[in-house]
Each structure stands twice: as structure tokens, then as C-alpha cells.
Design an enzyme around this catalytic site. Structure first.
Site, short mmCIF file in Angstrom:
data_model
loop_
_atom_site.label_atom_id
_atom_site.label_comp_id
_atom_site.label_asym_id
_atom_site.label_seq_id
_atom_site.Cartn_x
_atom_site.Cartn_y
_atom_site.Cartn_z
CE LYS B 74 -3.95 1.62 2.80
NZ LYS B 74 -4.81 1.26 3.95
CB SER B 150 -8.17 2.62 2.93
OG SER B 150 -7.30 2.16 3.95
CB SER B 174 -8.16 -0.23 5.77
OG SER B 174 -9.02 0.88 5.80
#
Lengths: 60, 457
Positions: B74, B150, B174
């Protein structure tokens, strides 16, 4: 707070932070604030017991 | 191929790390324009790391456990030489990170090869990875749908078969939400288990980091190399690593309960079916309700809005126009909330934590759906759950939020039916008992309930 009060509060609180919101921004932020207030009410209505405060301590 | 298969084949000399990396880079180049999970491909670094693995092998050196395994992160993790974007266009001109985040350093030490950085909701505030600046990440199983968020890029990169492992972060769900929607395994460890040094913060008192994988053995292998104390992160517990790989295949008794009440109320038919399927396969003996769980979720929501808003208030003041339009008003509304809401939410957290400790005196693993629904179509604004019309982007975390609120470890495992869109369950353990979550996940996998389907193309 009703919807008008929330708009007034959000405008004033934003101003206190140095932010002036235009009418559309104000409407959007106030709508979210109102939803947050509904969610926060679930916490405030419960009135959780105050825990023994924990704060960082030097160890050893 | 999964991560451990790749490492084994490289160790056996059946394939080189360079060949593995070149194949991964080619596949990313071919299919990422549609999926849009990679924001930056670190090809030069990947080739250099792969050559180092091959060199070590040719010299007869001992290969570390993930030698030659491609992975991606990420884009809120520091990668030396790149700005840490954290999903925000405002950060693309930030100075480049000078060192890797601690977890990347540990992956490198384990021989894994970084091939790129992945898309996310701006500043991690969202559950859909519909990023206005970088575009939405598309679900590899149906590209008209979201990948979750996310850490949507992290879920999609694994589900698409680009990489067998990825890293993400989880503040309110997330990791678990994209794992569910993309149909892969994800681990949100106990709060304080894994180092967050070099990971861009969102809500410091709720932020966790963890891996995604396609098998429980891969997830365990990755988790094991990530563990260990880190003096640089004050929330990272000073406790020794507790590896789970070796005990993964061990049969052990598990006291399992399925969570009902709030969780059943807001679950769609597919989420409810997944939860029941997992409960049956794990021999759950009880169905229980958690006390005041809807208030726990509310408190996590308030703390997130408040702490997240405070963190970004200066940026909102300076750059409101360039700030992600999908979250800037939510951040701002949060920053303006009165302090007693957040403070009492913290008090509720202490209370709820004690209640959960009582629950875990009776059970080893609790089962709940990871998301209320499977992947919605990109752009969906509202959803009806439990007879209420709710904003979709906030509601995807209804089931994950109260669990991370008190830092409990969770393995998110797929529990869908073949032919339908993926949906996952949370296998929730007591604090520091990730081993129990893994034992449950391995059992589901063995029973054929937790199947990862790679969406090739």
C-alpha cells in the site's frame, strides 16, 4: 442541535480554526456533522464509566 | 503459484528469481491498466533484488524463507527513493523517503522482492479505493465493482495474481474489507504486534498493519517474518515474535462462537450465509451477542473522525481545493467535533475492552462477516442494510470497526460460494492469540470453505 444550529456551529467552529466555508461547503460539512452527531449520541447516551486514567510513565 | 511454492522452486533451482520477477512485471504491465492497483512499479529495484537472490543461490548461500517472492505494498509505506503518497495527490511532490519502512526492511531480509506500491483511499479514509486523483482500483473478479478499501490495491494485487503477498493497513477494517471483497486472506494482527515505523498514520490509536495472501500458509509465513519488537514505534509491543507457521497444520480444539444480533441485523443474505457456513465448518457451539457492540462501532467512528480530522486540519486549511473531494468534508467535520465525544468514546473503549476479555474467557475464536455485502458497483453512494438507508462508503466497516476498536487480532478468510462474488468472514481471536485465528482459518481452508480464486485474465 437542529439543522440551523448545526450550520451556525460548523461555520463558527471552522472560522475559529481560520477556515471560512462557502455556502455549499458549509452545507456539505454540516450534513456530515449532523450524521456524526447522530452516531456520537450512541456513545453519549450510554455515558460510559470513567476509567482510571492511564498516562505514560517512565520505566524503570 | 503461491509464495511458498515460488520460494521452493527457486530454492530447488527450477526457476530463477529474475524469471519470476520478469513474469510478474510483464503481467502487471499487461493487466494493471484495467485493475489499477499499482500506482508505481519499482522495476529497477525488483530486478536488483532478484539478481541478489540468484547470486546468493549460485554461491551456495542459505536462502531466506521468502527468497525471490514478489510482493507489493500500500503506498502509505515508506519506500526508499519514493515519496510516500498515502493516496493523496498532495503528497506526490513530497521529499522521497530516505529509508524503507521497518516491515519492508524485514521483507527484504526474508528475501522478498518489492515490485511496486499500491492504490488506496486518500489518507486511508474510506472502504472502497475510489481515489479521485489516481482512479478507482477495480475488483479483479468484476471490474465494474470496487475492490474494497482502504487497502484496495493490496487486496486486488493479490486477487489478480500479480503478487502472492502484499502489505496493507487497517484502522477500522482496511485490510479485512478488501480481503472480503477480493476473496483473499488478510491478517489484522493485535494492536501493537507489528511495527508501524515508516507507515503513514491515519488514527494513531487505531492503526494496524498486516499482510494479504492466497493461502493460510503464505499468510503465516509472511506474518512470521514481519514480527518482532521495534524501539522506533512506541506502540509496538516489546515482546518476542510468536511464529505461527510451524503450528498451522496442528489439529487443536477450538471453542468457537458465531456473533449474532447486530451482525445478523446488518448482514445481507450472502454475508449471513458466509458467517453460518464458517460456523458450521468450525463446529461453533454457541451463537452470542456482544454487549453494546453498536455503541462500540459508534465510538470507533467518533475517534476516527476526531483524530483523523485533527491530523489533517492544517492540510485542509492550506489545500482544501486539492484535497480528496470524497473525504475532505468528512475530515473537516471530524476536526470540528467537541472533545467530550472523543473522550467518552475512549472511556467506552476501556469498558468494551473489559467485556471482550470476559467473552474470550469462554471462547477462542469468534466468527462474524467481514463485510455486510459483497463488492458494490463503483460509484454506489447508498445502501440499505437492516432496514436503514446508510452511506455505503462508511458502512462497509460496520462489522470490522467494533473489533479493531479494541485491537483484537483477526484473520479475514473467504467463505463464499463458487460462482458468486467473493465475501469473507472475520475469525477473531483474543489479544495476542493470532495463532487461534490462523488455526481457524487453516481449518476452513482444509474443509474447502475458504477458497481463494485468482482472477486471471
Amino acid at each position: 442541535m437542529n439543522a440551523i444550529d448545526i450550520e451556525k456551529y460548523v461555520a463558527a467552529a471552522a472560522q475559529a480554526q481560520g477556515l471560512t466555508l462557502d455556502p455549499q461547503q458549509l452545507q456539505r460539512v454540516a450534513a456530515i456533522y449532523a450524521r456524526n452527531a447522530d452516531i456520537a449520541r450512541l456513545v453519549m447516551d450510554f455515558d460510559p464509566p470513567e476509567p482510571i486514567e492511564t498516562a505514560p510513565v517512565f520505566t524503570p | 503459484m503461491n509464495a511458498l511454492q515460488i520460494a521452493a522452486r527457486i530454492r530447488a533451482g527450477e526457476v530463477t528469481a529474475v524469471q519470476v520477477v520478469e513474469a510478474a512485471l510483464a503481467e502487471i504491465a499487461r493487466r494493471n491498466p484495467v485493475i489499477n492497483c499499482f500506482i508505481e512499479v519499482t522495476a529497477a529495484r525488483a530486478r536488483e533484488e532478484a539478481k541478489a537472490v540468484d547470486r546468493l543461490r549460485s554461491q551456495g548461500g542459505n536462502l531466506p524463507p521468502l527468497a525471490g517472492v514478489p510482493y507489493a505494498v500500500k503506498n502509505l509505506f515508506d519506500v526508499a527513493g519514493l515519496p510516500t503518497i498515502a493516496g493523496s495527490a498532495l503528497n506526490t511532490s513530497a521529499p522521497a523517503a530516505t529509508t524503507d519502512a521497518v516491515l519492508l526492511a524485514r521483507m527484504r531480509e526474508a528475501g522478498a522482492i518489492l515490485v511496486g506500491t499500491l492504490n488506496m483511499d486518500a489518507y486511508a479514509y474510506g472502504f472502497t479505493t475510489e481515489n479521485s486523483a489516481f482512479g478507482p482500483t477495480r475488483n479483479p473478479h468484476d471490474t465494474s465493482r470496487v475492490a474494497g478499501g482502504s487497502s484496495g490495491g493490496s487486496g486486488a494485487a493479490v486477487a489478480a495474481g500479480f503478487v502472492p503477498l502484499s502489505l496493507g493497513s487497517d484502522t477500522n477494517g482496511s485490510i479485512r474489507v478488501p480481503a472480503s471483497l477480493c476473496g483473499v486472506f488478510g491478517l489484522k494482527p493485535t494492536y501493537g504486534r507489528l511495527s508501524r515505523t515508516g507507515a503513514y498514520p491515519f488514527v494513531a490509536s487505531l492503526d494496524h498493519v498486516g499482510p494479504f495472501a492466497t493461502t493460510t500458509a503464505d499468510l503465516a509465513a509472511c506474518y512470521d517474518v514481519l514480527q518482532g519488537a521495534d524501539a522506533g514505534d512506541p506502540t509496538c509491543a516489546q515482546r518476542p515474535a510468536q511464529p505461527v507457521s510451524a503450528s498451522l497444520a496442528q489439529e487443536r480444539p477450538l471453542r468457537v462462537a458465531r456473533l449474532t444480533g447486530y451482525f445478523d441485523l446488518y448482514a445481507s443474505a450472502e454475508a449471513l450465509a458466509a458467517s453460518k457456513r464458517a460456523a458450521e465448518a468450525l463446529g461453533a457451539t454457541h451463537e452470542i451477542e456482544l454487549p453494546e457492540v453498536h455503541r462500540a462501532r459508534a465510538a470507533a467512528f467518533v475517534i476516527t473522525a476526531s483524530e483523523g480530522g485533527a491530523l489533517h486540519l492544517d492540510t485542509l486549511k492550506e489545500n482544501y481545493a486539492q484535497f480528496e473531494p470524497l473525504s475532505r468534508d468528512r475530515f473537516l467535520a471530524g476536526a470540528l467535533m467537541p472533545v467530550d465525544w472523543a473522550l467518552k468514546s475512549q472511556w467506552l473503549r476501556a469498558w468494551f475492552r473489559s467485556r471482550m476479555a470476559e467473552v474470550f474467557s469462554r471462547y477462542d475464536v469468534l466468527i462474524a462477516p467481514a463485510t455486510p455485502v459483497s463488492a458494490p458497483v463503483i460509484g454506489t453512494e447508498w445502501i440499505e442494510l437492516g432496514g436503514e438507508k446508510l452511506p455505503l462508503r462508511a458502512s462497509m466497516g460496520l462489522f470490522t470497526q467494533p473489533i479493531s476498536f479494541v485491537g483484537l487480532p483477526v484473520v479475514a478468510a473467504p467463505a463464499d460460494v463458487a460462482g458468486q462474488l467473493p465475501i469473507g468472514v472475520q475469525l477473531i481471536g483474543a489479544p495476542w492469540r493470532e495463532d487461534m485465528c490462523f488455526a481457524a482459518a487453516a481449518r476452513l481452508e482444509k474443509a474447502g470453505v475458504a477458497n481463494v480464486r485468482i482472477a486471471g485474465g
